[in-house]
Write a protein that holds these residues in place. Sequence first.
Motif, PDB file in Angstrom:
ATOM      1  N   HIS A  60       0.838  -1.207   0.000  1.00  0.00           N
ATOM      2  CA  HIS A  60       0.000   0.000   0.000  1.00  0.00           C
ATOM      3  C   HIS A  60       0.875   1.261   0.000  1.00  0.00           C
ATOM      4  O   HIS A  60       0.588   2.227  -0.708  1.00  0.00           O
ATOM      5  CB  HIS A  60      -0.925   0.011   1.216  1.00  0.00           C
ATOM      6  CG  HIS A  60      -2.242  -0.667   0.973  1.00  0.00           C
ATOM      7  ND1 HIS A  60      -3.126  -0.260   0.003  1.00  0.00           N
ATOM      8  CD2 HIS A  60      -2.830  -1.728   1.579  1.00  0.00           C
ATOM      9  CE1 HIS A  60      -4.201  -1.033   0.013  1.00  0.00           C
ATOM     10  NE2 HIS A  60      -4.041  -1.944   0.957  1.00  0.00           N
ATOM     11  N   GLY A  77      -8.235  -2.880   8.175  1.00  0.00           N
ATOM     12  CA  GLY A  77      -7.591  -3.711   9.192  1.00  0.00           C
ATOM     13  C   GLY A  77      -6.432  -3.043   9.904  1.00  0.00           C
ATOM     14  O   GLY A  77      -5.923  -3.573  10.885  1.00  0.00           O
ATOM     15  N   ASN A 133     -10.517   8.581   1.238  1.00  0.00           N
ATOM     16  CA  ASN A 133     -11.418   9.534   1.903  1.00  0.00           C
ATOM     17  C   ASN A 133     -11.187  10.982   1.434  1.00  0.00           C
ATOM     18  O   ASN A 133     -10.061  11.484   1.476  1.00  0.00           O
ATOM     19  CB  ASN A 133     -11.211   9.430   3.419  1.00  0.00           C
ATOM     20  CG  ASN A 133     -12.204  10.274   4.182  1.00  0.00           C
ATOM     21  OD1 ASN A 133     -11.936  11.425   4.486  1.00  0.00           O
ATOM     22  ND2 ASN A 133     -13.365   9.713   4.435  1.00  0.00           N
ATOM     23  N   CYS A 155      -6.095   2.438  -3.793  1.00  0.00           N
ATOM     24  CA  CYS A 155      -6.508   2.523  -2.394  1.00  0.00           C
ATOM     25  C   CYS A 155      -7.088   1.179  -1.974  1.00  0.00           C
ATOM     26  O   CYS A 155      -6.753   0.646  -0.916  1.00  0.00           O
ATOM     27  CB  CYS A 155      -7.521   3.646  -2.193  1.00  0.00           C
ATOM     28  SG  CYS A 155      -6.784   5.278  -2.428  1.00  0.00           S
ATOM     29  N   GLY A 213     -18.703   0.626   4.689  1.00  0.00           N
ATOM     30  CA  GLY A 213     -19.418   1.870   4.971  1.00  0.00           C
ATOM     31  C   GLY A 213     -18.635   3.147   4.763  1.00  0.00           C
ATOM     32  O   GLY A 213     -19.221   4.236   4.757  1.00  0.00           O
ATOM     33  N   GLY A 214     -17.320   3.040   4.592  1.00  0.00           N
ATOM     34  CA  GLY A 214     -16.508   4.256   4.478  1.00  0.00           C
ATOM     35  C   GLY A 214     -16.937   5.174   3.357  1.00  0.00           C
ATOM     36  O   GLY A 214     -17.046   6.385   3.542  1.00  0.00           O
ATOM     37  N   ASP A 268     -18.459   8.937   3.915  1.00  0.00           N
ATOM     38  CA  ASP A 268     -17.721  10.027   3.277  1.00  0.00           C
ATOM     39  C   ASP A 268     -18.684  10.894   2.443  1.00  0.00           C
ATOM     40  O   ASP A 268     -18.712  12.128   2.560  1.00  0.00           O
ATOM     41  CB  ASP A 268     -16.621   9.395   2.388  1.00  0.00           C
ATOM     42  CG  ASP A 268     -15.637  10.418   1.837  1.00  0.00           C
ATOM     43  OD1 ASP A 268     -15.742  11.596   2.197  1.00  0.00           O
ATOM     44  OD2 ASP A 268     -14.758  10.022   1.041  1.00  0.00           O
ATOM     45  N   GLY A 311      -3.657   2.821   1.742  1.00  0.00           N
ATOM     46  CA  GLY A 311      -4.731   1.970   2.265  1.00  0.00           C
ATOM     47  C   GLY A 311      -6.113   2.416   1.812  1.00  0.00           C
ATOM     48  O   GLY A 311      -6.271   3.476   1.195  1.00  0.00           O
ATOM     49  N   ASP A 360      -7.528  -2.956  -2.342  1.00  0.00           N
ATOM     50  CA  ASP A 360      -6.492  -3.961  -2.561  1.00  0.00           C
ATOM     51  C   ASP A 360      -6.340  -4.276  -4.044  1.00  0.00           C
ATOM     52  O   ASP A 360      -7.326  -4.369  -4.784  1.00  0.00           O
ATOM     53  CB  ASP A 360      -6.827  -5.239  -1.780  1.00  0.00           C
ATOM     54  CG  ASP A 360      -6.655  -5.022  -0.286  1.00  0.00           C
ATOM     55  OD1 ASP A 360      -6.050  -4.003   0.101  1.00  0.00           O
ATOM     56  OD2 ASP A 360      -7.134  -5.872   0.488  1.00  0.00           O
ATOM     57  N   GLU A 377     -12.488   0.116   9.992  1.00  0.00           N
ATOM     58  CA  GLU A 377     -13.419  -0.695  10.789  1.00  0.00           C
ATOM     59  C   GLU A 377     -14.413   0.221  11.522  1.00  0.00           C
ATOM     60  O   GLU A 377     -15.614  -0.060  11.578  1.00  0.00           O
ATOM     61  CB  GLU A 377     -12.551  -1.438  11.806  1.00  0.00           C
ATOM     62  CG  GLU A 377     -13.162  -2.591  12.520  1.00  0.00           C
ATOM     63  CD  GLU A 377     -12.117  -3.205  13.497  1.00  0.00           C
ATOM     64  OE1 GLU A 377     -10.908  -2.910  13.413  1.00  0.00           O
ATOM     65  OE2 GLU A 377     -12.566  -3.974  14.348  1.00  0.00           O
ATOM     66  N   VAL A 411      -8.726   3.653   3.301  1.00  0.00           N
ATOM     67  CA  VAL A 411      -9.268   4.929   3.796  1.00  0.00           C
ATOM     68  C   VAL A 411      -8.533   6.127   3.155  1.00  0.00           C
ATOM     69  O   VAL A 411      -8.973   7.271   3.273  1.00  0.00           O
ATOM     70  CB  VAL A 411      -9.241   4.964   5.341  1.00  0.00           C
ATOM     71  CG1 VAL A 411      -9.877   6.220   5.891  1.00  0.00           C
ATOM     72  CG2 VAL A 411      -9.963   3.743   5.926  1.00  0.00           C
ATOM     73  N   TYR A 461     -15.317   3.249  10.553  1.00  0.00           N
ATOM     74  CA  TYR A 461     -16.220   3.767   9.514  1.00  0.00           C
ATOM     75  C   TYR A 461     -17.320   2.738   9.225  1.00  0.00           C
ATOM     76  O   TYR A 461     -18.499   3.073   9.122  1.00  0.00           O
ATOM     77  CB  TYR A 461     -15.441   4.047   8.214  1.00  0.00           C
ATOM     78  CG  TYR A 461     -15.019   5.498   8.063  1.00  0.00           C
ATOM     79  CD1 TYR A 461     -15.903   6.446   7.573  1.00  0.00           C
ATOM     80  CD2 TYR A 461     -13.740   5.906   8.410  1.00  0.00           C
ATOM     81  CE1 TYR A 461     -15.532   7.771   7.424  1.00  0.00           C
ATOM     82  CE2 TYR A 461     -13.350   7.232   8.271  1.00  0.00           C
ATOM     83  CZ  TYR A 461     -14.256   8.162   7.783  1.00  0.00           C
ATOM     84  OH  TYR A 461     -13.891   9.481   7.649  1.00  0.00           O
ATOM     85  N   ASP A 462     -16.893   1.465   9.085  1.00  0.00           N
ATOM     86  CA  ASP A 462     -17.860   0.415   8.734  1.00  0.00           C
ATOM     87  C   ASP A 462     -18.894   0.218   9.843  1.00  0.00           C
ATOM     88  O   ASP A 462     -20.078   0.009   9.582  1.00  0.00           O
ATOM     89  CB  ASP A 462     -17.123  -0.903   8.438  1.00  0.00           C
ATOM     90  CG  ASP A 462     -16.233  -0.782   7.205  1.00  0.00           C
ATOM     91  OD1 ASP A 462     -16.499   0.105   6.375  1.00  0.00           O
ATOM     92  OD2 ASP A 462     -15.270  -1.561   7.081  1.00  0.00           O
TER      93      ASP A 462
HETATM   94  O1  KG4 Z   1      -7.458  -1.388   2.295  1.00  0.00           O
HETATM   95  P1  KG4 Z   1      -8.846  -1.926   2.258  1.00  0.00           P
HETATM   96  O2  KG4 Z   1      -9.416  -2.344   0.930  1.00  0.00           O
HETATM   97  O3  KG4 Z   1      -9.037  -3.153   3.200  1.00  0.00           O
HETATM   98  C1  KG4 Z   1      -8.105  -3.707   3.990  1.00  0.00           C
HETATM   99  O4  KG4 Z   1      -7.133  -4.296   3.442  1.00  0.00           O
HETATM  100  O5  KG4 Z   1      -8.287  -3.577   5.218  1.00  0.00           O
HETATM  101  O6  KG4 Z   1      -9.785  -0.865   2.934  1.00  0.00           O
HETATM  102  C2  KG4 Z   1     -11.157  -1.053   3.079  1.00  0.00           C
HETATM  103  C3  KG4 Z   1     -11.636  -0.047   4.099  1.00  0.00           C
HETATM  104  C4  KG4 Z   1     -13.081  -0.282   4.498  1.00  0.00           C
HETATM  105  O7  KG4 Z   1     -13.142  -0.245   5.908  1.00  0.00           O
HETATM  106  C5  KG4 Z   1     -13.811   0.900   3.861  1.00  0.00           C
HETATM  107  O8  KG4 Z   1     -14.961   1.287   4.582  1.00  0.00           O
HETATM  108  C6  KG4 Z   1     -12.751   1.978   3.895  1.00  0.00           C
HETATM  109  O9  KG4 Z   1     -11.560   1.294   3.570  1.00  0.00           O
HETATM  110  N1  KG4 Z   1     -13.006   3.051   2.914  1.00  0.00           N
HETATM  111  C7  KG4 Z   1     -13.194   4.343   3.254  1.00  0.00           C
HETATM  112  C8  KG4 Z   1     -13.435   5.055   2.049  1.00  0.00           C
HETATM  113  N2  KG4 Z   1     -13.373   4.158   1.014  1.00  0.00           N
HETATM  114  C9  KG4 Z   1     -13.106   2.944   1.568  1.00  0.00           C
HETATM  115  N3  KG4 Z   1     -13.199   4.940   4.454  1.00  0.00           N
HETATM  116  C10 KG4 Z   1     -13.414   6.264   4.484  1.00  0.00           C
HETATM  117  N4  KG4 Z   1     -13.670   7.003   3.383  1.00  0.00           N
HETATM  118  C11 KG4 Z   1     -13.680   6.455   2.144  1.00  0.00           C
HETATM  119  N5  KG4 Z   1     -13.913   7.196   1.069  1.00  0.00           N
END
Ligand code: KG4
Length: 334
Positions: free
Chosen positions: A118, A140, A274, A301, A181-182, A186, A269, A303, A166, A271, A168-169
């Motif tokens: 990342h 995570g 955002n 952003c 939910g992020g 947002d 990552g 994976d 987490e 988030v 946010y979710d």
């Molecule tokens: O990096 P990722 O795909 O998953 C992990 O490897 O953990 O990130 C997913 C996370 C989720 O919790 C999702 O709600 C959050 O990223 N996310 C956001 C946004 N887009 C995705 N959180 C805040 N604002 C956003 N725009």
Amino acid sequence: MKDFYILAIESSCDETACAIVKNGKEVVSSVVSSQIDVHSRFGGVVPEIASRMHIENISPVLLNCLKEANMSVEDVDAIAVTYGPGLVGCLHVGVQAAKSLAWYYNKPLVPVHHLAGHIYANALVDELQYPLLALVVSGGNSELVLLKEEFDFEILGSTQDDAVGEAYDKVARVVGMPYPGGVAIDKMSKLGKEHYKLPKVHTEEELDFSFSGLKSSVLQLKAREEKAGRELNHEDLAYAFQHTVVDQLMDRVKKAFEIYHPKHVVLAGGVAANSLLRQRMTEEFGNRDDVKVTLPPMSCCTDNAAMIGVIGTVAYNHGVRGSLDLGCDPSLEL
Ligand code: KG4
């Protein structure tokens, strides 16, 4: 100099992904198969379903990736794979695929760390400079990482409880939005206004994070409003939550900047997508002569395997090799 091609595989959570990256910078092909639609029915990633879906998806994703690049595995110089951190059953699928290919085609195997991927996604859009400060925020993980030089990671601070994604979710669930939910929070926050106040979080170590108290405050606010017979305004709640979270993240980034004076600050990552966080990072560091800021492309952003190809090339150049008895490590540290 001869071009260097790496085939990269990523399966640490709910995305099955393969990519071919040239010279650690250029994405020749990148294929991602996301399972979000399946997991959103359950309000979060179900590990058992995720690993089964990786097994179904890995071969078609690999074949599509090779087809898109018009290459065969014989044409690549090495095979990189995420071996941690992540969900054990999910990581296993990628690691087994990578080991089988490395054995059959007699290619070097390069095991890499998911979060390093990342961070290095930023190298796809910018030349990285060191010392580099990375804010790694995902579903995570929430970590502040310093790289004094290339491929040298030092954790300056991490979350004491929930990861920011987490949180946010979980808050999204309170307002009835599906997983993940992020994105929804947002978007919703842009329709809200300053109305509710959520408490500022204090941590013992000044560069650590904490988000579980914030989540409890949201639940208490909801209960308070219901008791008072008022309807909870979801947009205003999203506004308050988003601003409180981003304030906390920026507070730690600014403190770390003052202590370590990095030449480059990057976001990484899920988030990192955002909008408020991207805006605040640009406002804070975008117009300075002593530091540059890079925001990862939106496609990196979530994976993907392109970022694994970038860090895989860096790791290969640093002599990292995996043997055919490589296992995965769900709680691998940077
Ligand atoms: O990096 P990722 O795909 O998953 C992990 O490897 O953990 O990130 C997913 C996370 C989720 O919790 C999702 O709600 C959050 O990223 N996310 C956001 C946004 N887009 C995705 N959180 C805040 N604002 C956003 N725009």
